[in-house]
Design an enzyme around this catalytic site. Structure first.
Site, PDB file in Angstrom:
ATOM      1  N   ASP A 286      -8.850   6.197 -28.563  1.00  0.00           N
ATOM      2  CA  ASP A 286      -8.197   5.566 -27.416  1.00  0.00           C
ATOM      3  C   ASP A 286      -6.975   6.399 -27.034  1.00  0.00           C
ATOM      4  O   ASP A 286      -6.221   6.880 -27.901  1.00  0.00           O
ATOM      5  CB  ASP A 286      -7.761   4.142 -27.776  1.00  0.00           C
ATOM      6  CG  ASP A 286      -7.226   3.390 -26.570  1.00  0.00           C
ATOM      7  OD1 ASP A 286      -8.047   2.910 -25.775  1.00  0.00           O
ATOM      8  OD2 ASP A 286      -5.993   3.313 -26.426  1.00  0.00           O
ATOM      9  N   ILE A 287      -6.762   6.588 -25.733  1.00  0.00           N
ATOM     10  CA  ILE A 287      -5.618   7.348 -25.231  1.00  0.00           C
ATOM     11  C   ILE A 287      -4.368   6.471 -25.314  1.00  0.00           C
ATOM     12  O   ILE A 287      -4.354   5.339 -24.799  1.00  0.00           O
ATOM     13  CB  ILE A 287      -5.854   7.812 -23.783  1.00  0.00           C
ATOM     14  CG1 ILE A 287      -7.118   8.683 -23.708  1.00  0.00           C
ATOM     15  CG2 ILE A 287      -4.650   8.567 -23.245  1.00  0.00           C
ATOM     16  CD1 ILE A 287      -7.530   9.055 -22.296  1.00  0.00           C
TER      17      ILE A 287
ATOM     18  N   GLU B 234     -10.185   3.898 -21.085  1.00  0.00           N
ATOM     19  CA  GLU B 234      -9.621   5.089 -21.730  1.00  0.00           C
ATOM     20  C   GLU B 234     -10.036   5.164 -23.204  1.00  0.00           C
ATOM     21  O   GLU B 234      -9.390   5.820 -24.017  1.00  0.00           O
ATOM     22  CB  GLU B 234      -8.083   5.072 -21.634  1.00  0.00           C
ATOM     23  CG  GLU B 234      -7.392   3.983 -22.430  1.00  0.00           C
ATOM     24  CD  GLU B 234      -7.283   2.645 -21.693  1.00  0.00           C
ATOM     25  OE1 GLU B 234      -6.524   1.794 -22.162  1.00  0.00           O
ATOM     26  OE2 GLU B 234      -7.949   2.471 -20.659  1.00  0.00           O
TER      27      GLU B 234
END
Length: 382
Positions: free
Chosen positions: A258-259, A302
């Protein structure tokens, strides 16, 4: 005059098109028709009954010749039809020439015994070529020319000496049948080429449609931004991944990526930069995971998921560390942006091969990585 017939020949077939046409002619024209060639044999044998009427002696020789040649033609035709269908055209030419030459030979034998009224049966073979044969025009031309020439050289000289006027009538009939059969063969070849062109067009349309369907099917399981697979692909192929891992007796493992602070990136730099960040991270994931898995998925906005069935804990963490180290190296022009990611890793050490459960554990590990400060890896084994 014959433009409507000759038009297809103006487009000469060469190379691959010629090979396709030959294949089409054999499998769509000759093979379906080849069984009907055998119908010529019974007719040819029935004419053997007339041998005993026109031959005062040695009629048995003609009968044996008819039977032998019929059996030979049948064997050749059946053998080629089963084992070498590309030679069926030559087999038909061999059949008609064999029948014709035997008729000429029997007619010549009858003349040596004083019978000059048993030499015209060959014209039926010429009619067959024009009306029923499926040979290409060139073979038909060769066969018809050889038949006419054989009659003119073998039969006509003796008959002219016997009855000049009647033989001229017979020769004119042979020429007429020759020309009619030749034009019929030319027309047949023209129609075959037209059919091939239509077949090729339909085939091309089918191939384009199939390619479009395949492309559409691929698009439905591909994320358009990152070109990774999407959740639908995961749903459809998850069971196959489990079965494959179970079959090879290898543990399944996943990376949930995950960003970090992605909402802030969007709010500060805009959605265009946000999309560029998602794409850049996806390429890093593809670079490090692509050789090990075909299951790189954009799991959410994301969030990404990679599924493996060949790693132990150490190998899985090594791949995760490479991704974690390379993402901050991405450069974003005209910004001070530094992107980081958090990774949740999970491995099925007990080899239950339950992908849904494994993804759930990876999600929990990702949550721990976020809670503990982000930009790190957390591992959960099950």
């Amino acid at each position: 005059m014959f433009d409507f017939i000759l038009r297809p020949f103006h487009q000469k077939l060469t190379g691959f098109s010629l090979l396709r046409f030959k294949h089409y002619h054999v499998h769509q024209v000759m093979l379906p028709y080849s069984g009907f060639l055998l119908s010529v044999i019974p007719i040819y044998l029935l004419f053997g009954l007339l041998d005993y009427q026109h031959l005062t002696e040695h009629a048995w020789v003609a009968t044996l010749s008819r039977v032998f040649l019929s059996i030979l033609c049948i064997v050749v035709l059946i053998t080629l039809r089963r084992y070498a269908s590309k030679y069926l055209e030559l087999a038909e030419l061999f059949l008609v020439l064999t029948v014709y030459m035997s008729i000429i030979t029997i007619g010549k034998l009858a003349m040596t015994q004083g019978n000059f009224d048993y030499q015209s049966g060959g014209v039926l073979v010429m009619v067959y070529i024009g009306a029923l044969s499926r040979m290409p025009f060139k073979l038909s031309l060769f066969g018809l020319s050889l038949m006419l020439l054989s009659y003119l050289l073998i039969i006509a000289p003796d008959r002219i000496g016997q009855d000049y006027g009647e033989e001229l009538d017979r020769i004119s009939i042979f020429f007429a049948v020759f020309l009619i059969s030749l034009v019929a063969s030319l027309r047949r070849d023209s129609e075959t080429r037209k059919s091939f062109q239509q077949f090729s067009q339909i085939r091309s349309q089918q191939l384009r449609l199939r390619a479009s369907q395949k492309k559409l099917a691929l698009q439905t399981v591909t994320d358009p931004l990152t070109e990774l697979k999407n959740r639908l692909y995961l749903t459809k192929n998850g069971p196959q991944i489990e079965q494959s891992a179970q079959h090879t007796n290898k543990p399944l493992s996943v990376l949930m990526i995950d960003i970090d602070n992605f909402k802030s990136i969007n709010d500060t730099y805009g959605h265009q930069v946000g999309d560029n960040v998602i794409y850049g991270v996806a390429q890093i994931i593809r670079q490090h995971c692509g050789r090990y898995t075909g299951m790189n998925v954009r799991y959410g906005g994301e969030e990404f998921l990679s599924v493996f069935q060949c790693f132990n804990e150490q190998q899985l963490c090594q791949i995760a560390e490479k991704i974690l180290d390379d993402v901050p190296k991405l450069y974003w022009p005209n910004t001070n942006l530094r992107v980081t990611i958090s990774i949740g890793a999970s491995i099925d050490v007990k080899q239950r091969w339950d992908l849904n459960e494994l993804v759930s554990h990876g999600d929990k590990a990702l949550y721990l990585a976020k809670q503990n400060g982000k930009n790190q890896i957390q591992l959960i084994t099950q």
